[in-house]
Design a protein around this motif. Structure first.
Motif, PDB file in Angstrom:
ATOM      1  N   HIS A 166       0.840  -1.351  -0.110  1.00  0.00           N
ATOM      2  CA  HIS A 166       0.109  -0.018  -0.005  1.00  0.00           C
ATOM      3  C   HIS A 166       0.868   1.264   0.089  1.00  0.00           C
ATOM      4  CE1 HIS A 166      -3.985  -1.821   0.804  1.00  0.00           C
ATOM      5  NE2 HIS A 166      -3.198  -2.921   1.235  1.00  0.00           N
ATOM      6  N   THR A 313      -5.792  13.382  11.693  1.00  0.00           N
ATOM      7  CA  THR A 313      -6.106  12.372  12.303  1.00  0.00           C
ATOM      8  C   THR A 313      -5.120  11.699  13.405  1.00  0.00           C
ATOM      9  OG1 THR A 313      -7.112  11.429  10.294  1.00  0.00           O
ATOM     10  CG2 THR A 313      -7.462   9.945  12.150  1.00  0.00           C
ATOM     11  N   HIS A 353      -8.988  14.677  15.177  1.00  0.00           N
ATOM     12  CA  HIS A 353     -10.166  13.944  15.682  1.00  0.00           C
ATOM     13  C   HIS A 353     -10.345  12.841  14.501  1.00  0.00           C
ATOM     14  CE1 HIS A 353     -11.535  16.512  18.701  1.00  0.00           C
ATOM     15  NE2 HIS A 353     -11.714  17.572  17.725  1.00  0.00           N
ATOM     16  N   TYR A 355     -13.544  11.105  12.116  1.00  0.00           N
ATOM     17  CA  TYR A 355     -15.088  11.653  12.118  1.00  0.00           C
ATOM     18  C   TYR A 355     -15.640  10.365  11.338  1.00  0.00           C
ATOM     19  CZ  TYR A 355     -13.932  16.133  13.217  1.00  0.00           C
ATOM     20  OH  TYR A 355     -13.462  17.558  13.816  1.00  0.00           O
ATOM     21  N   ASP A 377       3.627   9.310  -0.853  1.00  0.00           N
ATOM     22  CA  ASP A 377       2.283   8.704  -0.481  1.00  0.00           C
ATOM     23  C   ASP A 377       2.158   7.756  -1.451  1.00  0.00           C
ATOM     24  OD1 ASP A 377      -0.025   8.207   1.140  1.00  0.00           O
ATOM     25  OD2 ASP A 377      -0.760  10.286   0.714  1.00  0.00           O
ATOM     26  N   MET A 379      -0.560   5.958  -2.388  1.00  0.00           N
ATOM     27  CA  MET A 379      -1.579   6.433  -3.205  1.00  0.00           C
ATOM     28  C   MET A 379      -2.197   7.655  -2.842  1.00  0.00           C
ATOM     29  SD  MET A 379      -3.847   6.126  -5.896  1.00  0.00           S
ATOM     30  CE  MET A 379      -3.128   4.705  -6.467  1.00  0.00           C
ATOM     31  N   GLU A 385     -11.348  10.485  -2.645  1.00  0.00           N
ATOM     32  CA  GLU A 385     -12.707  10.766  -1.956  1.00  0.00           C
ATOM     33  C   GLU A 385     -13.024  12.176  -2.193  1.00  0.00           C
ATOM     34  OE1 GLU A 385     -11.345   7.690   1.724  1.00  0.00           O
ATOM     35  OE2 GLU A 385     -11.380   9.726   2.182  1.00  0.00           O
TER      36      GLU A 385
END
Ligand code: ADQ
Length: 517
Positions: A166, A313, A353, A355, A377, A379, A385
């Motif tokens: 990944h 996050t 946070h 979500y 990164d 992907m 999204e």
């Protein structure tokens, strides 16, 4: 000895199980499906193949008993508190992660972390070997499990073994720093088929096999010299998201209403910029904040007209590099707001946070400019999204060329996050480009994701695994379920020094310190 245990035609192994443990106030345990893309992809695949999933439950201690959940057989693997520290936080996230992400922070090398990595990979392989039916397909995920393919092959030469990375696979010059490089490559070469996010990652792997193991390679194939005559194929099959599922969610009236509400609660700025990342040094959050701060200082933009929402996050908070990153980001946000915010209109809204999916979809719809600026990164699903949620064709995506996503979404407002001036220009272009042109770009980006969703990724991966060059050997257990003897060492790290093929320059040292260090 034969066993009547049920076994499975498809076995997925990943560091984590696809469910999270929830304990209520009375101590009752409930497992809830975690919302990740991999789980969604596997759901559709496992519906047509009875499947098992081998993974860690997320808690230190003994593994809970196997259980069935939504048609999937879940087989937990236990990690002790020391193994969480040495295998997961240590070798996986403080040795491999930095090396595989361009050494943005230095990697730590500890022989006891490696020993735990070997031990845990073997434990995963033993669980896989027990769950797999004769001739099954085994699909191992990610950098935490690079030795598992060879361990599984030793235990079960009858199964087809695939592995998917990944994250990026580093250039050989960086990979060669790893004292355990040969053992890692040989672990991976236990697979029949290796999938990567980008063709460059697959090429880096093939080149490492050639230069560090002296193996012969041709295009996407590596030929083993262990007497088996096996060839292993390595190629790119980029991961994606559940486009239809997410778009349907983003179309829901309550999600649209929430998007409006978010904008209102921020004082209806003319331009709402958004960053959504795990709090990780690979994601380029510092560079993004610097570019934004300079745009404010130079008065190109300013609150209340423009504001930035940064969702970060919590992630790997017991690893030092992550703790210091968090401190630095929070100080920077404090300084920007202190110096450049206005009463009732902070320049940056910082949210540390997690979500629910609905809230994420609403945030994406609320944002005029999405900032995806990683330094490296594999992907980056956030980029995919975001465009999926923009069924209104609104919004603009600023995307780093160092993400796997950029290779599919290069019509976005491209940036090199190391180039702060260039990043500022990309941000301004994303704000100022006429709406018509932005809609045209958004339409193209959405079409790409719609046609290349995660279901297609899983189908393509399994088809490539089935078509891998070599036919597996018969089941040594004669189709029965005899327990297999535990294996005592890492895949042998014997290195064959050999001539380079395909004229690739000097080997980066064709010897190895081998396994066990
Ligand atoms: P990650 O590094 O975790 O994944 P990414 O691909 O961006 O990165 O996925 C993050 C996921 O978490 C996204 O689905 C996003 O919506 C979600 N998320 C982020 N912040 C959130 C929050 N505050 N609340 C809820 N959800 C949040 C690794 C690799 C990537 C690769 C993926 C998949 O590092 O390069 O894209 O695996 O292969």
């Amino acid at each position: 000895m034969t066993s009547t245990r049920k076994t499975f035609d498809l076995v997925v192994a990943a560091n984590r199980l696809p469910v999270d443990k929830q304990v209520d106030e009375h101590g009752n345990v409930e497992w809830r499906r975690s919302p990740g893309g991999l789980v969604t992809a596997m759901e559709s695949v496992m519906r047509s193949n009875p499947g098992a999933w081998v993974g860690w439950s997320g808690d230190a201690g003994e593994a809970p008993a196997p259980f069935d959940e939504d048609g999937m057989h879940l087989r937990p693997v236990g990690l002790s508190a020391e193994e969480v520290r040495d295998f997961y936080e240590g070798f996986s996230n403080d040795t491999l992660w930095p090396i595989y992400h361009d050494v943005i922070v230095p990697a730590s090398f500890h022989r006891e972390w490696w020993a735990a990595y070997v031990r845990v990979n073997r434990r995963f392989a033993e669980a896989v070997a027990e769950e797999a039916a004769p001739g099954a397909r085994v699909w191992i995920q990610d950098y935490q499990l690079q030795l598992a393919p060879a361990f599984v092959r030793e235990l079960r030469p009858d199964v087809r073994i695939g592995w998917f990375n990944h994250i990026p696979f580093p250039p050989v010059e960086l990979f060669a720093q790893l004292p355990w490089r040969a053992a890692l490559l040989e672990g991976l070469l236990g697979a029949d088929f290796l999938g990567f996010q980008r063709q460059a990652d697959a090429r880096n792997f093939v080149r490492a096999c050639r230069q560090l193991l002296g193996l012969r390679t041709k295009g996407e194939r590596v030929a083993l010299e262990d007497g088996s005559g096996r060839r292993v194929r390595a190629t790119a099959i980029p991961i994606s998201i559940d486009y239809r599922g997410l778009e349907e969610l983003a179309q829901r009236p309550d999600v649209r209403a929430r998007a409006k509400e978010i904008r209102e609660s921020l004082g209806n700025p003319k331009v709402l910029m958004l960053g959504v990342d795990r709090l990780d040094y690979t994601k380029g959050i510092r560079h993004r904040l610097k570019a934004y701060e300079e745009l404010l200082l130079e008065r190109h933009i300013g609150p209340p007209d423009v504001t930035l929402v940064q969702v970060a996050t919590p992630s790997r908070e017991r690893v030092e590099a992550y703790r210091s990153l968090r401190e630095e980001i929070e100080q920077t946000v404090g300084r920007i707001n202190g110096e450049l915010g206005k009463i009732g209109a902070p320049a940056v809204h910082y949210l540390h946070h997690s979500y629910p999916r609905e809230e994420m979809a609403a945030l994406f719809q609320a944002a005029d400019v999405m900032l995806v600026t990683p330094l490296r990164d594999g992907m980056n699903l956030v980029a995919k999204e975001y465009v999926t949620c923009r069924h209104d064709l609104g919004g603009a995506l600023v995307l780093s060329e160092f993400t796997g996503a950029w290779h599919e979404l290069h019509q976005a407002f491209t940036c090199n996050p190391h180039d702060i001036e260039g990043l500022k220009q990309a941000m301004l272009r994303a704000i100022n480009t006429p709406t018509r042109d932005k809609e045209r770009i958004m339409r193209a980006l959405r079409r790409r994701v719609a046609d290349h969703d995660v279901q297609r990724w899983a189908r393509r991966y399994l088809a490539a695994l089935d078509a891998a060059p070599d036919v597996p050997a018969p089941d040594p257990r004669g189709g029965g379920g005899a327990p297999v003897a535990p294996h005592e060492s890492a895949p042998s790290a014997t290195v064959r020094e050999g001539p380079l093929t395909e004229g690739d320059g000097d080997p980066v040292g064709a010897t190895s310190r081998g396994a066990g260090e």
